[in-house]
Design a protein around this motif. Structure first.
Motif, mmCIF file in Angstrom:
data_model
loop_
_atom_site.group_PDB
_atom_site.id
_atom_site.type_symbol
_atom_site.label_atom_id
_atom_site.label_comp_id
_atom_site.label_asym_id
_atom_site.label_seq_id
_atom_site.Cartn_x
_atom_site.Cartn_y
_atom_site.Cartn_z
ATOM 1 N N HIS A 11 0.822 -1.128 0.110
ATOM 2 C CA HIS A 11 -0.028 -0.110 -0.074
ATOM 3 C C HIS A 11 0.727 1.109 -0.250
ATOM 4 O O HIS A 11 0.298 2.266 -0.027
ATOM 5 N N GLY A 12 2.441 1.066 0.006
ATOM 6 C CA GLY A 12 2.990 2.244 -0.001
ATOM 7 C C GLY A 12 3.073 3.313 -1.220
ATOM 8 O O GLY A 12 2.605 2.737 -2.393
ATOM 9 N N HIS A 13 3.466 4.486 -0.991
ATOM 10 C CA HIS A 13 3.633 5.301 -2.006
ATOM 11 C C HIS A 13 5.018 5.704 -2.340
ATOM 12 O O HIS A 13 6.042 5.852 -1.493
ATOM 13 N N ARG A 14 5.301 5.525 -3.690
ATOM 14 C CA ARG A 14 6.729 5.661 -4.089
ATOM 15 C C ARG A 14 7.115 7.283 -4.079
ATOM 16 O O ARG A 14 6.308 8.081 -3.886
ATOM 17 N N ILE A 15 8.499 7.601 -3.890
ATOM 18 C CA ILE A 15 8.947 8.752 -3.657
ATOM 19 C C ILE A 15 8.478 9.639 -4.793
ATOM 20 O O ILE A 15 8.139 9.072 -6.102
ATOM 21 N N MET A 16 7.976 10.955 -4.662
ATOM 22 C CA MET A 16 7.752 11.860 -5.785
ATOM 23 C C MET A 16 6.012 11.704 -6.085
ATOM 24 O O MET A 16 5.679 12.458 -6.849
ATOM 25 N N GLU A 17 5.422 10.625 -5.619
ATOM 26 C CA GLU A 17 4.208 10.343 -6.137
ATOM 27 C C GLU A 17 3.049 10.970 -5.146
ATOM 28 O O GLU A 17 2.727 10.358 -4.085
ATOM 29 N N ASN A 18 2.979 12.212 -5.483
ATOM 30 C CA ASN A 18 2.065 12.909 -4.577
ATOM 31 C C ASN A 18 0.684 12.914 -4.866
ATOM 32 O O ASN A 18 -0.555 13.297 -4.423
ATOM 33 N N VAL A 49 -1.488 9.105 -20.330
ATOM 34 C CA VAL A 49 -2.643 9.971 -20.164
ATOM 35 C C VAL A 49 -2.282 11.236 -21.033
ATOM 36 O O VAL A 49 -3.157 12.003 -21.741
ATOM 37 N N GLY A 50 -0.966 11.604 -20.672
ATOM 38 C CA GLY A 50 -0.726 13.035 -21.410
ATOM 39 C C GLY A 50 -1.176 14.352 -21.062
ATOM 40 O O GLY A 50 -1.243 15.203 -21.757
ATOM 41 N N ASP A 51 -1.246 14.536 -19.750
ATOM 42 C CA ASP A 51 -1.805 15.718 -19.197
ATOM 43 C C ASP A 51 -0.850 16.372 -18.238
ATOM 44 O O ASP A 51 0.103 15.627 -17.414
ATOM 45 N N GLY A 52 -0.754 17.739 -18.257
ATOM 46 C CA GLY A 52 0.441 18.233 -17.251
ATOM 47 C C GLY A 52 1.644 18.566 -17.861
ATOM 48 O O GLY A 52 2.038 17.913 -18.706
ATOM 49 N N ASP A 53 2.408 19.053 -17.058
ATOM 50 C CA ASP A 53 4.096 19.174 -17.384
ATOM 51 C C ASP A 53 4.805 17.974 -17.360
ATOM 52 O O ASP A 53 4.285 16.969 -16.676
ATOM 53 N N PHE A 54 6.159 17.813 -17.754
ATOM 54 C CA PHE A 54 6.670 16.590 -17.948
ATOM 55 C C PHE A 54 6.827 15.944 -16.678
ATOM 56 O O PHE A 54 6.901 14.805 -16.533
ATOM 57 N N TRP A 55 7.203 16.769 -15.641
ATOM 58 C CA TRP A 55 7.781 16.287 -14.161
ATOM 59 C C TRP A 55 6.704 15.723 -13.431
ATOM 60 O O TRP A 55 6.385 14.343 -13.158
ATOM 61 N N ASN A 56 5.402 16.403 -13.677
ATOM 62 C CA ASN A 56 4.200 15.995 -12.926
ATOM 63 C C ASN A 56 3.445 14.614 -13.659
ATOM 64 O O ASN A 56 2.821 13.690 -12.941
ATOM 65 N N GLN A 57 3.423 15.083 -15.113
ATOM 66 C CA GLN A 57 3.319 13.803 -15.889
ATOM 67 C C GLN A 57 3.833 12.612 -15.496
ATOM 68 O O GLN A 57 3.043 11.323 -15.485
ATOM 69 N N ARG A 58 5.254 12.525 -15.364
ATOM 70 C CA ARG A 58 5.847 11.301 -14.986
ATOM 71 C C ARG A 58 5.526 10.720 -13.774
ATOM 72 O O ARG A 58 5.201 9.465 -13.589
ATOM 73 N N PHE A 59 5.418 11.518 -12.642
ATOM 74 C CA PHE A 59 5.392 11.047 -11.348
ATOM 75 C C PHE A 59 3.860 10.937 -10.896
ATOM 76 O O PHE A 59 3.774 10.363 -9.604
ATOM 77 N N ASP A 70 -21.009 12.136 -12.341
ATOM 78 C CA ASP A 70 -21.072 12.407 -10.901
ATOM 79 C C ASP A 70 -19.435 12.708 -10.249
ATOM 80 O O ASP A 70 -19.428 12.975 -9.311
ATOM 81 N N THR A 71 -18.610 12.412 -11.185
ATOM 82 C CA THR A 71 -17.314 12.419 -10.818
ATOM 83 C C THR A 71 -16.645 12.913 -12.226
ATOM 84 O O THR A 71 -17.040 12.483 -13.227
ATOM 85 N N VAL A 72 -15.934 13.739 -12.068
ATOM 86 C CA VAL A 72 -15.103 14.296 -13.416
ATOM 87 C C VAL A 72 -13.583 14.718 -13.268
ATOM 88 O O VAL A 72 -13.148 15.030 -12.089
ATOM 89 N N TYR A 73 -12.871 14.165 -14.162
ATOM 90 C CA TYR A 73 -11.356 14.539 -14.165
ATOM 91 C C TYR A 73 -11.054 15.948 -14.342
ATOM 92 O O TYR A 73 -11.471 16.355 -15.554
ATOM 93 N N VAL A 74 -10.284 16.636 -13.511
ATOM 94 C CA VAL A 74 -9.767 18.071 -13.670
ATOM 95 C C VAL A 74 -8.241 18.221 -13.710
ATOM 96 O O VAL A 74 -7.746 18.355 -12.433
ATOM 97 N N PRO A 75 -7.697 18.039 -14.657
ATOM 98 C CA PRO A 75 -6.306 18.158 -14.522
ATOM 99 C C PRO A 75 -6.037 19.624 -14.412
ATOM 100 O O PRO A 75 -6.592 20.671 -14.257
#
Length: 504
Positions: A221-228, A322-332, A444-449
């Motif tokens: 159940h852990g979160h890897r480094i940089m995965e916010n 997925v292809g959303d966000g800047d390269f850093w946040n996209q990757r992590f 009832d749920t929507v993705y908001v990049p």
């Protein structure tokens, strides 16, 4: 002489500092490069899909004298053999992992008798269902170990693919990851009158997609480094089946896609880029089928798609980057990851299927023209509108029978989504423009990049209850657990919100 020696010492110190700084910078750059290049995950082409897809059983029910359809659910612990010879501790409803599919018709009275046999409290939330706040199963309706709860309501919404899952404040991510989830399918006369694939588990298939990761014989159940964004697994499973295939015996097969992952966004498509028809979103069918070859679903979102099979073929449902966000946040945030999800294996001879109807159903969501109020919601990991969740605070009071327009904005630099309990809403605008076809159905749920602003029209039909709130929140469950959630109550005209207890 002392001056010369001092000068030499200073030079040596400067050289030493420069070398040290160079080493530190080089090491930091190397670490950053390693983190970045090792952060993406792909299972494409790396496994043989030889496990037959498990189909969640339809839940049994009984009908009482007053016409109420009654289901029984038991929250329990157990062990599941996901991998040969390895038993993984899990939770489930009426079994070791996941739960049965509940099914009811519009207009039916339903009751669900729930027993909690776990060793800790939890809840059961009916995600996407229109029902009284006291029956919603949010964090105010906790079921203690050994306890029971029997919510009841009348189904008053169109045919749709909904689901149920826990909603304990601060612990939802872990409870869902352990296996507490299942589908709740609604039927109505309009949908039944359409010639759509409708044989459950055969050509009408539940597809509950989760990402997972194992640590020995247990879930990691852990979160890897940089995965916010939250937990991101290194493989996927469908209906609790790793590397699954489903036998197709019809020319058209309907897949009821549910993103039951806790943080991962999927960009679904097929490995050969074939077109498929989107026929339904979270809250029901579209006005007309929409042909596409990609479909993004964030955690909690559902979609019904219909795909055509050719005799004897094998085709893979895949999750593309997925292809959303800047390269850093996209990757992590998992945006560069790709997964083989489910293989469809067509029989050599297929049963003919009728062509999809050109028209499906008329929308029942509001268009916002009669809105009585606008509200704004700024999404940040620290909280919504700058306020982290508090169980005893009401953040919004809405009047029964009215329509409002909610503007939801994400400038947080990371992906979020937005889920509202009790209602199905209509997306009016995305960044000031008409929403794309996949966002024009009931939601009832929507993705908001990050960098996105959406306007939503919501109608609150009640019933009113000034003392018990519904939730709105980010459905990336790590964010929700951290306080990215708020509460609203529905009141009668002129009524005020009451006092809300804090709960567990």
């Amino acid at each position: 002489m002392k001056t010369i020696r001092g000068s030499r010492l200073l030079k040596k110190a400067a050289i030493w500092l420069a070398v040290t700084a160079t080493v530190v910078v080089t090491a930091a750059a190397g670490a950053a490069t390693w983190l970045y290049t090792s952060a993406d995950v792909s299972t494409v082409g790396k496994a043989s899909f030889d496990n037959r897809l498990a189909i969640p059983p339809l839940a049994g029910s009984r009908v009482e004298k007053d016409g109420t359809r009654v289901f029984d659910l038991r929250m329990q612990s157990g062990a599941t053999e996901f991998r040969p010879g390895q038993q993984t501790p899990t939770w489930g409803f009426n079994g070791a992992y996941l739960g049965p599919t509940l099914r009811a018709e519009r207009g039916e009275k339903v009751r669900v008798d729930i027993r909690n046999t776990l060793d800790e409290p939890s809840t059961v939330h009916w995600h996407g269902m229109h029902l009284p706040a006291r029956m919603d199963g949010g964090p105010h309706q906790m079921i203690d170990p050994g306890g029971s709860w029997s919510p009841r309501w009348t189904v008053d919404q169109p045919a749709a693919t909904l689901w149920y899952h826990p909603h304990p404040h601060g612990q939802t991510e872990e409870h869902v990851q352990r296996g507490l989830a299942g589908m709740f399918i609604l039927d109505d006369d309009k949908a039944a009158g359409l010639d759509l694939p409708a044989e459950y588990g055969v050509n009408d298939v539940p597809v509950i997609v989760q990402d997972t990761q194992f640590d020995g014989d247990r879930f990691d159940h852990g979160h890897r480094i940089m995965e916010n964004t939250g937990f991101l697994g290194d493989r996927t499973m469908v209906n609790g089946t790793l590397t699954p295939y489903h036998r197709v015996g019809d020319e058209l097969v309907r897949l009821r896609l549910l993103n039951a992952s806790t943080a991962r966004v999927y960009n679904f498509g097929f490995a050969d880029d074939r077109s498929f028809s989107l026929i339904g979103t979270d809250g029901g069918l579209l006005e007309a089928p929409y042909a596409t070859d990609r479909l993004k679903l964030s955690p909690g979102e559902r979609a019904e798609i219909v795909v055509r099979a050719e005799p004897g073929e094998r085709v893979m449902l895949r999750g593309y980057p997925v292809g959303d966000g800047d390269f850093w946040n996209q990757r992590f945030s998992g945006g560069d990851d790709s997964f083989d999800v489910l293989q469809l294996r067509a029989a050599d001879t297929l049963r003919p299927s009728a062509a999809l109807p050109a028209r499906l159903v008329a929308p029942e969501t509001p268009d916002g023209s009669d809105a009585v109020r606008d509200r704004h919601f700024d999404l940040r990991m620290s909280g919504i509108n700058g306020e982290p969740m508090r169980m005893d605070r009401i953040d919004a009071t809405v009047t029964r029978g009215t329509t409002e327009v909610w503007t939801v904005r994400n400038e947080d630099g990371m992906p979020h989504n937005f889920h509202v309990h009790d209602v199905q809403f209509r997306v009016l605008e995305v960044n000031g423009e008409q929403p794309p076809p996949p966002l024009r159905g009931p939601k009832d749920t929507v993705y908001v990049p990050s960098g996105t602003t959406m306007r939503l029209a919501l109608r609150f039909d009640g019933p009113a209850d000034p003392d018990v709130p519904y939730m709105y929140h980010c459905h990336l469950l790590y964010h929700e657990d951290g306080g990215m959630m708020g509460q609203f109550v529905v009141v009668e005209p002129g009524q005020r919100a009451g006092a809300v207890r804090g709960g567990h």
